[in-house]
Design an enzyme around this catalytic site. Structure first.
Site, mmCIF file in Angstrom:
data_model
loop_
_atom_site.group_PDB
_atom_site.id
_atom_site.type_symbol
_atom_site.label_atom_id
_atom_site.label_comp_id
_atom_site.label_asym_id
_atom_site.label_seq_id
_atom_site.Cartn_x
_atom_site.Cartn_y
_atom_site.Cartn_z
ATOM 1 N N SER A 127 0.837 -1.058 -0.171
ATOM 2 C CA SER A 127 -0.016 0.093 0.051
ATOM 3 C C SER A 127 1.115 1.211 -0.196
ATOM 4 C CB SER A 127 -0.719 -0.106 1.506
ATOM 5 O OG SER A 127 -1.622 1.253 1.557
ATOM 6 N N TYR A 152 -1.709 -1.538 10.956
ATOM 7 C CA TYR A 152 -1.933 -2.250 9.731
ATOM 8 C C TYR A 152 -0.777 -1.750 8.738
ATOM 9 C CZ TYR A 152 -3.750 -1.619 4.952
ATOM 10 O OH TYR A 152 -3.463 -1.615 3.459
ATOM 11 N N LYS A 156 2.342 -3.811 6.325
ATOM 12 C CA LYS A 156 2.755 -3.775 5.186
ATOM 13 C C LYS A 156 4.072 -3.503 5.016
ATOM 14 C CE LYS A 156 -1.257 -4.624 3.235
ATOM 15 N NZ LYS A 156 -1.325 -6.012 2.656
HETATM 16 C C1 UD1 Z 1 -7.036 4.110 3.978
HETATM 17 C C2 UD1 Z 1 -5.460 3.880 4.649
HETATM 18 C C3 UD1 Z 1 -4.705 2.905 3.626
HETATM 19 C C4 UD1 Z 1 -5.492 1.710 3.273
HETATM 20 C C5 UD1 Z 1 -6.827 1.984 2.872
HETATM 21 C C6 UD1 Z 1 -7.572 0.713 2.449
HETATM 22 C C7 UD1 Z 1 -4.654 5.703 5.729
HETATM 23 C C8 UD1 Z 1 -3.996 6.803 5.988
HETATM 24 N N1 UD1 Z 1 -4.548 4.889 4.661
HETATM 25 O O1 UD1 Z 1 -6.618 4.934 2.892
HETATM 26 O O2 UD1 Z 1 -3.374 2.575 4.141
HETATM 27 O O3 UD1 Z 1 -4.568 0.616 2.295
HETATM 28 O O4 UD1 Z 1 -7.438 2.751 3.654
HETATM 29 O O5 UD1 Z 1 -8.421 0.287 3.418
HETATM 30 O O6 UD1 Z 1 -5.360 5.458 6.671
HETATM 31 N N2 UD1 Z 1 -13.151 10.030 3.868
HETATM 32 C C9 UD1 Z 1 -14.033 11.064 4.235
HETATM 33 N N3 UD1 Z 1 -15.303 10.448 4.475
HETATM 34 C C10 UD1 Z 1 -15.436 9.085 4.954
HETATM 35 C C11 UD1 Z 1 -14.371 8.238 4.409
HETATM 36 C C12 UD1 Z 1 -13.409 8.881 3.876
HETATM 37 O O7 UD1 Z 1 -14.277 12.145 4.193
HETATM 38 O O8 UD1 Z 1 -16.438 8.714 5.128
HETATM 39 C C13 UD1 Z 1 -11.909 10.922 3.135
HETATM 40 C C14 UD1 Z 1 -10.648 10.538 4.058
HETATM 41 O O9 UD1 Z 1 -10.612 11.615 5.279
HETATM 42 C C15 UD1 Z 1 -9.565 10.361 3.197
HETATM 43 C C16 UD1 Z 1 -10.137 10.032 1.721
HETATM 44 O O10 UD1 Z 1 -11.811 10.161 1.978
HETATM 45 O O11 UD1 Z 1 -9.109 11.740 2.739
HETATM 46 C C17 UD1 Z 1 -9.941 8.331 1.517
HETATM 47 O O12 UD1 Z 1 -10.323 7.681 2.360
HETATM 48 P P1 UD1 Z 1 -10.321 6.272 2.652
HETATM 49 O O13 UD1 Z 1 -11.018 5.805 1.496
HETATM 50 O O14 UD1 Z 1 -10.667 5.614 3.744
HETATM 51 O O15 UD1 Z 1 -8.624 5.871 2.074
HETATM 52 P P2 UD1 Z 1 -7.431 6.408 2.769
HETATM 53 O O16 UD1 Z 1 -7.439 7.068 4.001
HETATM 54 O O17 UD1 Z 1 -6.843 7.036 1.802
#
Ligand code: UD1
Length: 344
Positions: A127, A152, A156
């Site tokens: 990742s 997690y 990795k």
């Molecule tokens: C996260 C993990 C990553 C993992 C991946 C798979 C971190 C930093 N990264 O990615 O290592 O491989 O999940 O599960 O934790 N968001 C919202 N509202 C929501 C959900 C997400 O605003 O309800 C935003 C988050 O703040 C982020 C973006 O959407 O900025 C992407 O979030 P998400 O889909 O959870 O992925 P990552 O955090 O990038």
């Protein structure tokens, strides 16, 4: 004779899409999964798409005896794509030992069994989380690995080091490590897709569940980041594009296209998209306004990260090509299909 590939975690989200791509390319695919975070029904979806029912055995990769019995039952496996792992950042903070056991012991078992059963190649799911908060974007494979911010993420990093050390010791295997950015979307047929159990933690399943009325509104975690619109930036990659990279990586190992015994590739589009931009594109393709509220930042979130995918583009001859509109359309179609089937 068709080459045989074992896909661990093959009923999971990325695993199932990769199984389809491998089967369509002529590989014989065998799946093991402990079904802890996926459903056996996924096998039906795969079979409906490709017309080929993959071998499936319910095996937990941490169970060495079960794993050995599997390799004895199915001799002649050429390569392994190892997806099976726990993947929730949040849960890993609450249950670190579960994450270390699941994600580390699984890999150790696989690596130990590979030479014993003459398995040559390993493609490993890593990742972009290994980069932490990048000093600059886009980020390439030579960027420094930062201290992990969750158990997690640490699994990795440790897994990558275990593979490196094992290969360095002269183990008779080759490996390609793929560092995924943010995989989203579903197979265009909507026969398979992402099926989160309980409340989704990732952005796109939360959006589609909100749009269909399962969740009242999406919480946007922070709009005060140092980015053009204040929301976080990610590199969202279509799951089918991502799956195709696994096929190319496996071909590369089995056809001995490289002298390197271990290679690492970023899998991303090379384009950063903010959370708000993604919401806007989703609204455009579905024609539905999305309920959302800006709330506080989520702990541990990275402000902005997107890939420099040039190495994969040049060396693998692979490129993420699906437009974001198409990817979000597939995610929405999958959500509608789940409703139609009465699953969600
Ligand atoms: C996260 C993990 C990553 C993992 C991946 C798979 C971190 C930093 N990264 O990615 O290592 O491989 O999940 O599960 O934790 N968001 C919202 N509202 C929501 C959900 C997400 O605003 O309800 C935003 C988050 O703040 C982020 C973006 O959407 O900025 C992407 O979030 P998400 O889909 O959870 O992925 P990552 O955090 O990038």
């Amino acid at each position: 004779m068709a080459k045989k590939i074992l896909v661990t975690g093959g009923t999971g989200y990325i695993g199932s899409h990769t199984v389809v791509v491998l089967q369509e390319a002529g590989y014989e695919v065998l799946i093991i999964d402990n079904l802890s975070n996926s459903s056996i029904d996924v096998i039906e979806g795969i079979t409906r798409i490709t017309g080929i029912r993959p071998v499936f055995e319910k095996v937990d990769c941490t169970d060495m005896d079960g794993m050995r019995a599997f390799f004895e039952k199915y001799p002649g496996i050429d390569g392994i794509i190892h997806f099976a792992a726990s993947k929730s950042v949040n849960e890993s903070v609450r249950k670190p030992l579960l994450y270390y056991r699941n994600n580390i012991v699984s890999l150790l078992n696989i690596l130990e069994l590979m030479p014993e059963f003459n398995v040559k190649g390993l493609v490993f799911s890593s990742s972009c989380t290994v980069y932490g908060e990048p000093d600059k974007n886009p980020i390439d494979e030579d960027a420094p690995i930062k201290p992990a911010t969750s158990p997690y993420g640490n699994t990795k990093q440790i897994n990558e080091e275990i593979i490196r050390d094992y290969i360095h010791s002269g183990a008779p295997i080759k490996s390609i490590i793929l560092r995924y950015f943010n995989p989203i979307g579903a197979h265009p047929s909507a026969e398979i897709g992402e099926l989160p159990i309980g409340e989704p933690q990732n952005l796109v399943p939360y959006i589609t569940q909100t749009a269909i009325g399962i969740r009242p509104y999406l919480k946007v975690f922070g709009n005060d980041y140092n980015t053009p619109d204040g929301t976080c930036i990610r590199d969202f990659i279509d799951v089918m594009d991502l799956s195709r990279a696994h096929l190319v990586a496996m071909d590369r190992i089995l056809e001995d296209k490289s002298d390197e015994k271990m290679e690492i590739f970023n899998l991303g589009t090379g384009r950063g998209v903010s959370v708000m931009e993604l919401i806007r594109v989703f609204e455009k393709v579905t024609g539905k306004p999305l309920n959302y509220q800006i709330v506080g930042r989520r702990e541990g979130d990275i402000e902005q990260i997107w890939a420099n995918p040039e190495k994969a583009n040049k060396v693998l001859g692979w490129k993420a090509e699906t437009p974001l509109e198409e990817t979000l359309t597939s995610a929405w179609k999958w959500q509608l299909k789940l409703r139609e089937r009465g699953i969600m």
